[in-house]
Design a protein around this motif. Sequence first.
Motif, mmCIF file in Angstrom:
data_model
loop_
_atom_site.group_PDB
_atom_site.id
_atom_site.type_symbol
_atom_site.label_atom_id
_atom_site.label_comp_id
_atom_site.label_asym_id
_atom_site.label_seq_id
_atom_site.Cartn_x
_atom_site.Cartn_y
_atom_site.Cartn_z
ATOM 1 N N CYS A 129 0.809 -1.217 0.000
ATOM 2 C CA CYS A 129 0.000 0.000 0.000
ATOM 3 C C CYS A 129 0.844 1.270 0.000
ATOM 4 O O CYS A 129 0.330 2.363 -0.217
ATOM 5 C CB CYS A 129 -0.922 0.020 1.218
ATOM 6 N N GLN A 131 3.172 3.913 -1.428
ATOM 7 C CA GLN A 131 3.583 4.394 -2.742
ATOM 8 C C GLN A 131 4.866 5.200 -2.606
ATOM 9 O O GLN A 131 4.883 6.242 -1.962
ATOM 10 C CB GLN A 131 2.495 5.262 -3.361
ATOM 11 N N SER A 133 8.175 6.903 -4.700
ATOM 12 C CA SER A 133 8.616 7.329 -6.029
ATOM 13 C C SER A 133 10.090 7.709 -5.955
ATOM 14 O O SER A 133 10.585 8.145 -4.922
ATOM 15 C CB SER A 133 7.781 8.502 -6.539
#
Length: 169
Positions: A129, A131, A133
């Motif tokens: 879950c 996220q 980047s």
Amino acid sequence: PDGGNTILFGTGRLIDVADADSTAQQTFYGIWDKTAKGATAETATGPFQAKFANNSQRDLLQVQTITKAAGVGLFNVSTTRMDTTKQLGWYMDLDVVSSTQRVLYSALAVGPDVLINTSSPAPLSNDPCMQNSGNSAFFLIDALDGHASDEAVWDINGDGKIDDKDTHA
């Protein structure tokens, strides 16, 4: 400079899962190959060969440094010119941008400059879950000796013009 070719390349990889978290030092290089057109270096001793024994090849290169600039994600590169009577290229370590920064893509020649796209992959997570980047940083610097331009090269203030109102980041 004075004949030969400049070979531009960066280090880093993103092939194995473990590569994403690697903090091994990554660098971009511009190496001056003085071999004249039509000549061969196959039988000649290269200028770096004597330096391999004590791992001091970088002594023959001009260091270009990255520093953080004002503003998120902005960086400056030093403006030191290479001394072609003593140096055979330049290098720029990428760890100031991020400890996991590396070069994954080919650099692009833009006139006398080189556009370098560096990347830092997203950190690995066991939480599906979460996220994460990664990030990228672009550098547009002189291809022959790695120095930054004396003038702004990016539209930092977003006014659609690259001028003296933009910083040197």
